[in-house]
Design a protein around this motif. Structure first.
Motif, short mmCIF file in Angstrom:
data_model
loop_
_atom_site.label_atom_id
_atom_site.label_comp_id
_atom_site.label_asym_id
_atom_site.label_seq_id
_atom_site.Cartn_x
_atom_site.Cartn_y
_atom_site.Cartn_z
N UNK A 5 0.81 -1.21 0.00
CA UNK A 5 0.00 0.00 0.00
C UNK A 5 0.84 1.26 0.00
N UNK A 6 2.13 1.13 -0.17
CA UNK A 6 3.02 2.28 -0.16
C UNK A 6 2.78 3.13 -1.40
N UNK A 7 2.61 4.42 -1.18
CA UNK A 7 2.45 5.34 -2.31
C UNK A 7 3.64 6.26 -2.36
N UNK A 8 4.01 6.65 -3.55
CA UNK A 8 5.11 7.59 -3.71
C UNK A 8 4.58 8.84 -4.38
N UNK A 9 5.00 9.97 -3.87
CA UNK A 9 4.57 11.24 -4.46
C UNK A 9 5.38 11.50 -5.72
N UNK A 10 4.72 12.04 -6.72
CA UNK A 10 5.41 12.37 -7.96
C UNK A 10 6.28 13.60 -7.74
N UNK A 11 7.53 13.50 -8.14
CA UNK A 11 8.45 14.61 -8.01
C UNK A 11 8.43 15.37 -9.34
N UNK A 12 8.17 16.68 -9.29
CA UNK A 12 8.11 17.43 -10.56
C UNK A 12 9.48 17.51 -11.23
#
Length: 69
Positions: A5-12
């Motif tokens: 369930x780990x989510x990663x934030x998108x890095x711009x």
């Protein structure tokens, strides 16, 4: 054990002033003027380190935005 369930934030994606000047076939001074005019919103990583969000640049190129927010 792995957490599925780990989510990663998108890095711009960021580009620097020189890369943007090359992309737009203009000088770095023109890019600085665009900042002062409010067209570009720079991200200051330090006093001398400036970057721009690629998504912001693409919005401007596509006519989706005329001024920095």
């Amino acid at each position: 054990m792995t957490n599925s369930n780990t989510t990663t934030a998108a890095v711009p994606t960021l580009i620097d002033r020189k890369q943007l000047a090359t992309r737009w076939t203009c000088s770095e001074m023109t890019i600085k003027r665009r900042e002062k005019e409010g067209l570009l919103k720079p991200i200051h990583l330090s006093t001398r380190l400036v970057r721009y969000r690629l998504s912001d640049i693409e919005d401007i190129e596509n006519g989706n935005r005329k001024e920095a927010v």
